[in-house]
Write an enzyme that holds these catalytic residues in place. Structure first.
Site, PDB file in Angstrom:
ATOM      1  N   CYS A   1       0.653  -1.318   0.023  1.00 48.93           N
ATOM      2  CA  CYS A   1      -0.123   0.033   0.166  1.00 48.93           C
ATOM      3  C   CYS A   1       0.756   1.399  -0.492  1.00 48.93           C
ATOM      4  CB  CYS A   1      -0.914  -0.079   1.235  1.00 48.93           C
ATOM      5  SG  CYS A   1      -2.342  -1.122   1.033  1.00 48.93           S
TER       6      CYS A   1
ATOM      7  N   ARG B   1      -7.855  -4.160  -3.199  1.00 50.14           N
ATOM      8  CA  ARG B   1      -7.199  -2.662  -4.018  1.00 50.14           C
ATOM      9  C   ARG B   1      -8.354  -3.137  -5.295  1.00 50.14           C
ATOM     10  NH1 ARG B   1      -2.809  -2.179  -1.631  1.00 50.14           N
ATOM     11  NH2 ARG B   1      -1.290  -4.478  -0.908  1.00 50.14           N
TER      12      ARG B   1
HETATM   13  C1  BEZ Z   1       0.474  -4.680   2.075  1.00 50.15           C
HETATM   14  O1  BEZ Z   1       1.978  -4.510   2.073  1.00 50.15           O
HETATM   15  O2  BEZ Z   1      -0.119  -3.460   1.453  1.00 50.15           O
HETATM   16  C2  BEZ Z   1      -0.124  -5.501   2.507  1.00 50.15           C
HETATM   17  C3  BEZ Z   1      -0.266  -7.246   2.792  1.00 50.15           C
HETATM   18  C4  BEZ Z   1      -0.463  -7.775   2.483  1.00 50.15           C
HETATM   19  C5  BEZ Z   1      -2.584  -7.402   3.467  1.00 50.15           C
HETATM   20  C6  BEZ Z   1      -2.593  -6.180   3.754  1.00 50.15           C
HETATM   21  C7  BEZ Z   1      -1.207  -5.506   3.078  1.00 50.15           C
END
Ligand code: BEZ
Length: 214
Positions: free
Chosen positions: A51, A128
Site C-alpha cells: 500500500c 485493492r
Molecule cells: C501490503 O503490503 O500492502 C499488504 C499486504 C498484505 C495484507 C495487507 C496489506
C-alpha cells in the site's frame, strides 16, 4: 444469495450514490467530483508495504491525473488519525506528499456499497479496488487486485485515457491501446450497412487513426 439489508455493489454503467466522509483533506462528498473524472481506490491497510508503494506511485503521478482532468480519492477502513500518521511517515521517509484525500471508512459502509470489500466481510480486508467514475458519476471501469499485488499506475492512467477517448461512443480502444494509437470503428449493427462495404476489409474490424491525436 443477496442479503436484502446489504446494498448491492455498484456495477458498470450505474451512477454512484453520494456519500460524505472525513478524509485527510477535510470532509469530502462524492458529489464534489461531478464534472471531473475520478479514480476512487481502496487499499487494505495503512502502514503496509505494498500500500505504501502504491501511494508513493499515485502521488508521483498526481500531476498526470490532474492534466487528464481526473481527481484521486483513496479509502480504507483505517481511522483518519491512522491515515494522517501514515501520510506523515510517507512524507518523512520517502519525501513524498500525498496531496489527494484519503477517506476513513471504519464501518466499511462505503467499501461495501462500492464493491471494495465482500458484502458480508466482517474484517478490514478491503481489496485493492480501483473505480473509474466519469464526470456524471457513472462507473465506467473497475479493477480488483488482491492485497499481495500492487497496482500498475501506468495501467491506471492508460485505462483512464482509453475511457476518456471512447467516452461519447463511436470509437473503441483495442487491446494494448496507447494514447495516440489507432482505434477501432464501432461495427455496424444493420445488414444494409454491412453489405454496403467493399468486402475487402472485415466489416466488423476497421482500424481508424485517432484524429484527436493530431
Ligand atoms: C501490503 O503490503 O500492502 C499488504 C499486504 C498484505 C495484507 C495487507 C496489506
Amino acid at each position: 444469495m443477496t442479503d436484502p439489508g446489504v446494498p448491492s455493489p455498484l456495477r458498470l454503467g450505474e451512477t454512484a450514490a453520494n456519500f460524505t466522509a472525513r478524509t485527510t483533506r477535510g470532509v469530502v462528498s462524492l458529489a464534489d467530483y461531478r464534472g471531473r473524472w475520478l479514480v476512487f481506490f481502496s487499499h487494505p491497510a495503512d502502514f503496509t508495504p505494498v500500500c505504501t508503494s502504491e501511494f508513493i506511485a499515485f502521488a508521483r503521478a498526481a500531476e498526470q491525473f490532474e492534466e487528464l482532468g481526473c481527481a484521486l480519492l483513496g479509502l480504507s477502513v483505517d481511522s483518519l488519525f491512522s491515515h494522517l500518521a501514515w501520510v506523515r511517515l510517507i512524507h518523512d521517509r520517502f519525501g513524498v506528499d500525498i496531496d489527494f484525500p484519503i477517506v476513513e471508512d471504519p464501518t466499511l459502509e462505503i467499501a461495501k456499497a462500492y464493491g471494495m470489500v465482500a458484502p458480508d466481510a466482517v474484517d478490514a480486508s478491503a481489496v485493492r479496488a480501483t473505480l473509474f467514475l466519469d464526470p456524471e458519476g457513472v462507473l465506467r471501469a473497475s479493477t480488483t487486485y488482491p492485497a499481495e499485488v500492487g497496482r500498475s499506475i501506468p495501467e491506471v492512467l492508460r485505462t483512464l485515457q482509453a475511457l476518456q477517448r471512447v467516452h461519447g461512443g463511436k470509437v473503441l480502444a483495442p487491446a494494448d491501446w496507447q494514447p495516440g494509437a489507432n482505434l477501432l470503428r464501432e461495427p455496424a449493427g444493420h445488414a444494409q450497412d454491412v453489405l454496403a462495404g467493399d468486402g475487402a476489409t472485415d466489416w466488423f474490424y476497421t482500424t481508424i487513426p485517432d484524429i484527436r491525436a493530431r
